[in-house]
Design an enzyme around this catalytic site. Sequence first.
Site, PDB file in Angstrom:
ATOM      1  N   ARG A  37      11.595   3.991   2.850  1.00 18.23           N
ATOM      2  CA  ARG A  37      11.287   3.038   3.924  1.00 18.23           C
ATOM      3  C   ARG A  37      12.536   2.224   4.204  1.00 18.23           C
ATOM      4  O   ARG A  37      13.215   1.773   3.278  1.00 18.23           O
ATOM      5  CB  ARG A  37      10.141   2.118   3.548  1.00 18.23           C
ATOM      6  CG  ARG A  37       9.965   0.953   4.535  1.00 18.23           C
ATOM      7  CD  ARG A  37       8.696   0.179   4.323  1.00 18.23           C
ATOM      8  NE  ARG A  37       7.554   0.940   4.802  1.00 18.23           N
ATOM      9  CZ  ARG A  37       6.321   0.438   4.880  1.00 18.23           C
ATOM     10  NH1 ARG A  37       6.081  -0.798   4.501  1.00 18.23           N
ATOM     11  NH2 ARG A  37       5.337   1.180   5.315  1.00 18.23           N
ATOM     12  N   ARG A  94       0.816  -1.220   0.000  1.00 22.18           N
ATOM     13  CA  ARG A  94       0.000   0.000   0.000  1.00 22.18           C
ATOM     14  C   ARG A  94       0.851   1.272   0.000  1.00 22.18           C
ATOM     15  O   ARG A  94       0.594   2.194  -0.773  1.00 22.18           O
ATOM     16  CB  ARG A  94      -0.925   0.017   1.233  1.00 22.18           C
ATOM     17  CG  ARG A  94      -2.227  -0.726   1.050  1.00 22.18           C
ATOM     18  CD  ARG A  94      -2.732  -1.239   2.363  1.00 22.18           C
ATOM     19  NE  ARG A  94      -1.763  -2.139   2.984  1.00 22.18           N
ATOM     20  CZ  ARG A  94      -1.625  -3.428   2.633  1.00 22.18           C
ATOM     21  NH1 ARG A  94      -2.406  -3.928   1.717  1.00 22.18           N
ATOM     22  NH2 ARG A  94      -0.711  -4.190   3.203  1.00 22.18           N
ATOM     23  N   THR A  95       1.856   1.334   0.875  1.00 24.06           N
ATOM     24  CA  THR A  95       2.612   2.579   1.013  1.00 24.06           C
ATOM     25  C   THR A  95       3.344   2.923  -0.274  1.00 24.06           C
ATOM     26  O   THR A  95       3.238   4.034  -0.799  1.00 24.06           O
ATOM     27  CB  THR A  95       3.597   2.488   2.189  1.00 24.06           C
ATOM     28  OG1 THR A  95       2.883   2.178   3.385  1.00 24.06           O
ATOM     29  CG2 THR A  95       4.318   3.815   2.380  1.00 24.06           C
ATOM     30  N   HIS A 133       5.698   5.831  11.258  1.00 29.39           N
ATOM     31  CA  HIS A 133       5.093   5.630   9.936  1.00 29.39           C
ATOM     32  C   HIS A 133       4.161   6.834   9.733  1.00 29.39           C
ATOM     33  O   HIS A 133       2.938   6.701   9.738  1.00 29.39           O
ATOM     34  CB  HIS A 133       4.321   4.323   9.900  1.00 29.39           C
ATOM     35  CG  HIS A 133       3.935   3.868   8.527  1.00 29.39           C
ATOM     36  ND1 HIS A 133       4.072   4.666   7.409  1.00 29.39           N
ATOM     37  CD2 HIS A 133       3.405   2.704   8.089  1.00 29.39           C
ATOM     38  CE1 HIS A 133       3.648   4.004   6.348  1.00 29.39           C
ATOM     39  NE2 HIS A 133       3.240   2.809   6.734  1.00 29.39           N
ATOM     40  N   LYS A 138      25.404  -4.420  -2.487  1.00 25.92           N
ATOM     41  CA  LYS A 138      26.855  -4.387  -2.701  1.00 25.92           C
ATOM     42  C   LYS A 138      27.582  -3.710  -1.544  1.00 25.92           C
ATOM     43  O   LYS A 138      28.806  -3.588  -1.570  1.00 25.92           O
ATOM     44  CB  LYS A 138      27.173  -3.631  -3.990  1.00 25.92           C
ATOM     45  CG  LYS A 138      26.519  -4.199  -5.237  1.00 25.92           C
ATOM     46  CD  LYS A 138      26.805  -3.313  -6.439  1.00 25.92           C
ATOM     47  CE  LYS A 138      26.093  -3.817  -7.690  1.00 25.92           C
ATOM     48  NZ  LYS A 138      26.322  -2.911  -8.853  1.00 25.92           N
TER      49      LYS A 138
END
Length: 309
Positions: free
Chosen positions: A101, A51-52, A129, A80
């Site tokens: 995120r 959703r986000t 959040h 890496k």
Amino acid sequence: MRHLMSPLDFSVEELETLLNLAGDIEKHPEKYAHACEGKKLATLFYEPSTRTRLSFEAAMMNLGGTVLGFSSANSSSASKGESVSDTVRVVSGYADIIAMRHPKEGAPYAAARKLSVPIINAGDGGHNHPTQTLTDLMTIRREKGKLDNLTIGMCGDLKFGRTVHSLIKAMSRYENINFIMISPEELRLPDYIIKDVFEKKNIKYKNVRTMEEVMPELDILYMTRVQKERFFNEADYIRLKDSFILDERKLVDAKKDLCIMHPLPRVNEISTKVDDDPRACYFKQALYGKYVRMALIMTLLGVSADEDR
């Protein structure tokens, strides 16, 4: 230039302006179809999201902008060994705004120090959040017509749920909010939230064990998942889990205008039969998230509706 790290980064007055903009976008999307034309959003998602991430991408595209980025650390140079700081400094040369995120708490804060473009915290571990909290605020205001004089029931995992903690902090700034915490003993709200928010601001709250005993009082029911992995033994989980699953039977005594919310994803904590109840707002809640993120992107970029330009 401004970033969004916490839901408390905006004052109550600024939140009102942001939510008004989101509401206008919902009603008149055509006004905003080119607001971010020529602008680019980078979505840097170091852990999975549905959703986000997709709502950020939909938000930017609905504003006429474009999107670039990655959806997991494995598909970026993090695999890496590249540092978050180096990644965001590079990406800031490609994009006008970043949504990030990361599983580590504080990672977006550290990234922001090196940036010349706005960054939005799209979730940092168990910490914050903020765009989910903005989504929750829009849902409550949209469905109840206000953000004050409400009784809010928080149900499920209140100990580890970052969405619960953030929403409590955000709603504590409004008048006459009464919180009812519905959870097993093992998953009760942390003491620091009780001390720093409820006791410090003299906010009414109580702890209960079942939804049924408080259902008639609630204006908002905010559901979260009771997680099996949080219990020391399976017997306790089995004994308690059904008490925190919302079904039609538990809604018999609820208010006609109750607003049932959930940050999603849902597992089994809300019966699918509840989805057809007009009081179920969680799918609308996900949609409101797109409008809030459109308003937030516009605000941080300092752009306006097409007709105002």
